[in-house]
Enzyme design. Structure first.
Site, mmCIF file in Angstrom:
data_model
loop_
_atom_site.group_PDB
_atom_site.id
_atom_site.type_symbol
_atom_site.label_atom_id
_atom_site.label_comp_id
_atom_site.label_asym_id
_atom_site.label_seq_id
_atom_site.Cartn_x
_atom_site.Cartn_y
_atom_site.Cartn_z
ATOM 1 N N ARG A 16 1.045 -1.627 -0.067
ATOM 2 C CA ARG A 16 0.025 0.171 0.010
ATOM 3 C C ARG A 16 0.537 1.220 -0.112
ATOM 4 N NH1 ARG A 16 -4.099 -0.229 4.526
ATOM 5 N NH2 ARG A 16 -2.839 -1.883 5.590
ATOM 6 N N LYS A 23 8.667 -1.098 2.818
ATOM 7 C CA LYS A 23 8.108 -0.076 3.806
ATOM 8 C C LYS A 23 9.092 -0.246 4.884
ATOM 9 C CE LYS A 23 4.428 -1.929 6.452
ATOM 10 N NZ LYS A 23 3.658 -2.468 7.169
ATOM 11 N N GLN A 74 12.417 -14.334 5.435
ATOM 12 C CA GLN A 74 11.080 -14.966 5.270
ATOM 13 C C GLN A 74 10.659 -15.459 3.661
ATOM 14 O OE1 GLN A 74 7.795 -13.662 7.151
ATOM 15 N NE2 GLN A 74 6.828 -15.935 7.447
ATOM 16 N N LYS A 334 29.758 24.642 4.100
ATOM 17 C CA LYS A 334 29.987 23.898 3.720
ATOM 18 C C LYS A 334 31.375 22.925 4.473
ATOM 19 C CE LYS A 334 31.574 21.598 1.069
ATOM 20 N NZ LYS A 334 32.468 20.676 -0.348
ATOM 21 N N ARG A 423 41.834 44.379 -7.378
ATOM 22 C CA ARG A 423 41.028 45.661 -8.252
ATOM 23 C C ARG A 423 41.260 46.454 -9.405
ATOM 24 N NH1 ARG A 423 38.292 47.593 -2.761
ATOM 25 N NH2 ARG A 423 39.472 49.542 -2.746
HETATM 26 C C1 UD1 Z 1 -1.382 -8.774 14.247
HETATM 27 C C2 UD1 Z 1 -1.584 -9.398 14.874
HETATM 28 C C3 UD1 Z 1 -2.600 -8.891 15.440
HETATM 29 C C4 UD1 Z 1 -2.910 -7.114 16.096
HETATM 30 C C5 UD1 Z 1 -1.965 -6.958 14.983
HETATM 31 C C6 UD1 Z 1 -1.598 -4.913 15.856
HETATM 32 C C7 UD1 Z 1 -0.869 -11.573 14.504
HETATM 33 C C8 UD1 Z 1 -1.413 -12.815 14.073
HETATM 34 N N1 UD1 Z 1 -2.056 -10.489 15.089
HETATM 35 O O1 UD1 Z 1 -2.419 -8.839 12.787
HETATM 36 O O2 UD1 Z 1 -3.381 -9.715 16.902
HETATM 37 O O3 UD1 Z 1 -3.801 -6.887 16.360
HETATM 38 O O4 UD1 Z 1 -0.832 -7.237 14.663
HETATM 39 O O5 UD1 Z 1 -0.517 -4.543 14.699
HETATM 40 O O6 UD1 Z 1 -0.132 -11.500 14.679
HETATM 41 N N2 UD1 Z 1 5.010 -10.347 9.238
HETATM 42 C C9 UD1 Z 1 5.670 -11.191 8.592
HETATM 43 N N3 UD1 Z 1 5.786 -12.131 8.112
HETATM 44 C C10 UD1 Z 1 4.514 -12.635 7.907
HETATM 45 C C11 UD1 Z 1 3.823 -12.031 8.773
HETATM 46 C C12 UD1 Z 1 3.270 -10.847 9.023
HETATM 47 O O7 UD1 Z 1 6.891 -10.239 8.785
HETATM 48 O O8 UD1 Z 1 4.569 -14.393 7.671
HETATM 49 C C13 UD1 Z 1 5.220 -9.262 9.809
HETATM 50 C C14 UD1 Z 1 4.327 -7.700 8.945
HETATM 51 O O9 UD1 Z 1 5.664 -7.730 7.905
HETATM 52 C C15 UD1 Z 1 3.788 -6.734 10.137
HETATM 53 C C16 UD1 Z 1 3.738 -8.289 11.303
HETATM 54 O O10 UD1 Z 1 4.537 -9.594 10.785
HETATM 55 O O11 UD1 Z 1 4.843 -6.279 10.427
HETATM 56 C C17 UD1 Z 1 2.365 -7.728 12.141
HETATM 57 O O12 UD1 Z 1 1.569 -8.523 10.350
HETATM 58 P P1 UD1 Z 1 -0.097 -8.416 9.883
HETATM 59 O O13 UD1 Z 1 -0.230 -9.354 9.663
HETATM 60 O O14 UD1 Z 1 -0.189 -6.564 9.578
HETATM 61 O O15 UD1 Z 1 -0.779 -9.271 11.193
HETATM 62 P P2 UD1 Z 1 -2.011 -8.552 11.138
HETATM 63 O O16 UD1 Z 1 -3.420 -8.741 11.097
HETATM 64 O O17 UD1 Z 1 -2.410 -6.301 11.426
#
Ligand code: UD1
Ligand code: CA
Length: 449
Positions: A16, A23, A74, A334, A423
Site C-alpha cells: 500500500r 516499507k 522469510q 559547508k 581591483r
Molecule cells: C497482527 C496480530 C494482531 C494485532 C496486530 C497489531 C497476529 C496473528 N496478529 O495482526 O493480533 O492486533 O498485528 O498490529 O500476529 N509479518 C511478517 N511475516 C509474516 C506475517 C507478518 O514479517 O508472515 C509482519 C508484518 O510485516 C507486520 C507484522 O508482522 O509488520 C504484523 O503482521 P500483519 O499481517 O500486519 O498482522 P495483523 O493482521 O496486522
C-alpha cells in the site's frame, strides 16, 4: 532494566506504500521505521536484535542499527509465528527473554518495551502488550476472564460477533521467556481463517501448559502502524510533536513549535531560542545559548555556545562553529570550521574552509572551492578582514590579521597583516558628468523645436 533479545518483524512488502523501497525502510524523523523500533528496543535494554526481512531485499544491506543485528529472510509469508521462527538459529543459542515487535510501528517507546521485558524478568512466562482501540477493526482481541487474566488472543477474522465487541486489542508486541519461546511457537498450527501461523496462538498454548501470561496496556498512539503514505505522515507528525516537547522540556524556547522540524538525532542545549520555520536535518548539535533565527536549514552541523545564526542560514554537513559566532542571512556554510567570535553576516558561500577566530567575512564573500573536477581548501587566519564581494579562489591561504580589499579576486596566498587588492585603480575624470548632461540637454532642446 533487564536484558533481552528483540525480534523485529519486517517481512511485509508494504504494497500500500506503492514504493520500490521495503516499507520499514521509509523514514520518520530522517530514520527508517525499523531503526526507530530497534532504537527503542536498545534503549529498553535489548542486547541484540533479529530482524525478519523479505527475501533478496538488498536495500537492508545499508541499514545501520544501534545494537548487534542479525537478519533472517522469510521466503514465504506464512504468518507472524512463522516469521519469528526464521530466527530459530539465533533463538536457540540464547536464553535471554525475547520481545517480538513489528518493524512498522516507529512510535513505540523504550518504557513500554521495558515494561514487557520486566514482566518476564519478574516471573511471567509470556507477556502481551494490549491497548484500547478507538476502532478495533482488524486487530486481534484480548480475551480475558472475569479476573482480567488473559486467556487467548482472537484474530479479527476468526472472532465471533461477541468477541468483536471487545475493544482491548493486541498491540503486536509480545514477550517470551527465552527458554520457552521455541517450544511454544513450534506447537502453533494454521487451522484458522487466514491459514496463517499466528504468533498470538502462543497465549492459549501457554495457558494450557499452566504458564503465567502477563498483560500490559499502552496508549494507542504508540502502536500506530505505517501502511500508507498518509499514515507515514501521521507518524511523522507525532514524532515531531514529541521532539518539540523534548526540546522545550530540555530548556529551549520554540516560538512557533509546530513550524520547527527535528531529526531523530538533533541535540539541542539549554537556553536555545529557535524562531519559526527552522529545519534540522540529520546530525545537528546546538550548544547552549544559541539563537537560530527563522527559515534556517541545518544538516551535519555543530553550533557553538552563544552563537547566533540566520535568518535564512544554510549549514551543510561538516559545518562547525566555535562559540559566539555570528552567521547572518543568506549564508551557506559547508565543511567549514569557523573560529570563536568570527562573523559571516551576509550573503556568503563558505565551503571547505577554515576561518580563524574573530575574523570578519564581508557581505558577498565567496570561496571558489570547486574547479569542476576537485574541491580545494581555503584557510583564513584569525583576526582577518575580508572585504565585501571578494572571491577567494582555493586553494588559498590568508594570513592572520590580513585585509582583503573589497571586490578582490584572491588566488595567491596573502601574508599575515598584509593588504591584498586585485581591483583596477580608481580613476576620476573631472567634470565629465556635467559635460555629458549639458550635451544631452542641448540635443533634446534641438529636437523639440
Ligand atoms: C497482527 C496480530 C494482531 C494485532 C496486530 C497489531 C497476529 C496473528 N496478529 O495482526 O493480533 O492486533 O498485528 O498490529 O500476529 N509479518 C511478517 N511475516 C509474516 C506475517 C507478518 O514479517 O508472515 C509482519 C508484518 O510485516 C507486520 C507484522 O508482522 O509488520 C504484523 O503482521 P500483519 O499481517 O500486519 O498482522 P495483523 O493482521 O496486522
Ligand atoms: Ca498489521
Amino acid at each position: 532494566m533487564a536484558g533481552f533479545n528483540a525480534v523485529v518483524l519486517a517481512a511485509g512488502q508494504g504494497t500500500r506504500m506503492k514504493s520500490a523501497l521495503p516499507k520499514v525502510l521509509h523514514q520518520v524523523g530522517g530514520l527508517p521505521l525499523v531503526a526507530h523500533v530497534v532504537k527503542a528496543a536498545a534503549d529498553a535494554g535489548a542486547e541484540s536484535c533479529f530482524v525478519i526481512v523479505p527475501p533478496d531485499a538488498r536495500e537492508f544491506d545499508a541499514l545501520r542499527l544501534p545494537i548487534a543485528a542479525r537478519f533472517f529472510e522469510q521466503r514465504d509469508r506464512l504468518g507472524t509465528a512463522h516469521a519469528v521462527l526464521q530466527a530459530r538459529p539465533a533463538l536457540e543459542t540464547s536464553s535471554l527473554p525475547v520481545v517480538v515487535l513489528c518493524g512498522d510501528t516507529p512510535l513505540v517507546t523504550p518504557d513500554s518495551l521495558a515494561r514487557l521485558s520486566d514482566a518476564i524478568a519478574n516471573g511471567a512466562d509470556m507477556a502481551v502488550m494490549g491497548f484500547k482501540a478507538r476502532d478495533p477493526q482488524g486487530y486481534g482481541r484480548l480475551i480475558t476472564d472475569a479476573s482480567g487474566a488473559l486467556l487467548a488472543i482472537r484474530e479479527h477474522k476468526d472472532a465471533t460477533e461477541e468477541e468483536r465487541a471487545i475493544t482491548l486489542c493486541n498491540a503486536g508486541i509480545l514477550a517470551f521467556r527465552g527458554d520457552l519461546i521455541l517450544s511454544l511457537l513450534d506447537r502453533i498450527g494454521n487451522d484458522n481463517a487466514q491459514r496463517e501461523f499466528y504468533l498470538t496462538d502462543a497465549v492459549e498454548i501457554a495457558r494450557a501448559r499452566g504458564l503465567r501470561v502477563a498483560c500490559e496496556i499502552i496508549d494507542e498512539d504508540e502502536v500506530r502502524g505505517v501502511n500508507t503514505r498518509a499514515q507515514l505522515a501521521e507518524a511523522e507528525a507525532i514524532f515531531q510533536r514529541r521532539a518539540r516537547a523534548a526540546a522545550m522540556a530540555g530548556g529551549a524556547t520554540l516560538i512557533a513549535p509546530e513550524t520547527v522540524t527535528f531529526s531523530h538525532d538533533t541535540v539541542i542545549g539549554q537556553d536555545v531560542v529557535i524562531e519559526p520555520n527552522v529545519i534540522f536535518a540529520g546530525g545537528v548539535v546546538i550548544e547552549d545559548g544559541v539563537t537560530i533565527r527563522g527559515f534556517s536549514h541545518l544538516e551535519g552541523a555543530r553550533v557553538g555556545r552563544g552563537s547566533s545564526i540566520g535568518p535564512f542560514a544554510r549549514f551543510r554537513p561538516g559545518t562547525v562553529l566555535e562559540a559566539g559566532v555570528h552567521v547572518g542571512n543568506f549564508v551557506e556554510l559547508k565543511a567549514s570550521h569557523v573560529g570563536e567570535g568570527a562573523k559571516v553576516n551576509h550573503l556568503s558561500y563558505i565551503g571547505d574552509a577554515h576561518v580563524g577566530a574573530k575574523t570578519n567575512i564581508g557581505a558577498g564573500t565567496i570561496t571558489c572551492n570547486y574547479d569542476g573536477y576537485k574541491k580545494y581548501k581555503t584557510d583564513i587566519g584569525a583576526g582577518a578582514f575580508i572585504g565585501s564581494n571578494s572571491s577567494l579562489v582555493a586553494p588559498v591561504t590568508i594570513g592572520d590579521g590580513a585585509y582583503i580589499g573589497s571586490g578582490s579576486v584572491i588566488s595567491e596566498d596573502v601574508p599575515p597583516h598584509a593588504l591584498a587588492l586585485t581591483r583596477a585603480p580608481q580613476v576620476h575624470k573631472d567634470e565629465w558628468a556635467k559635460r555629458k548632461r549639458a550635451r544631452a540637454d542641448a540635443e533634446k532642446a534641438a529636437s523639440t523645436k
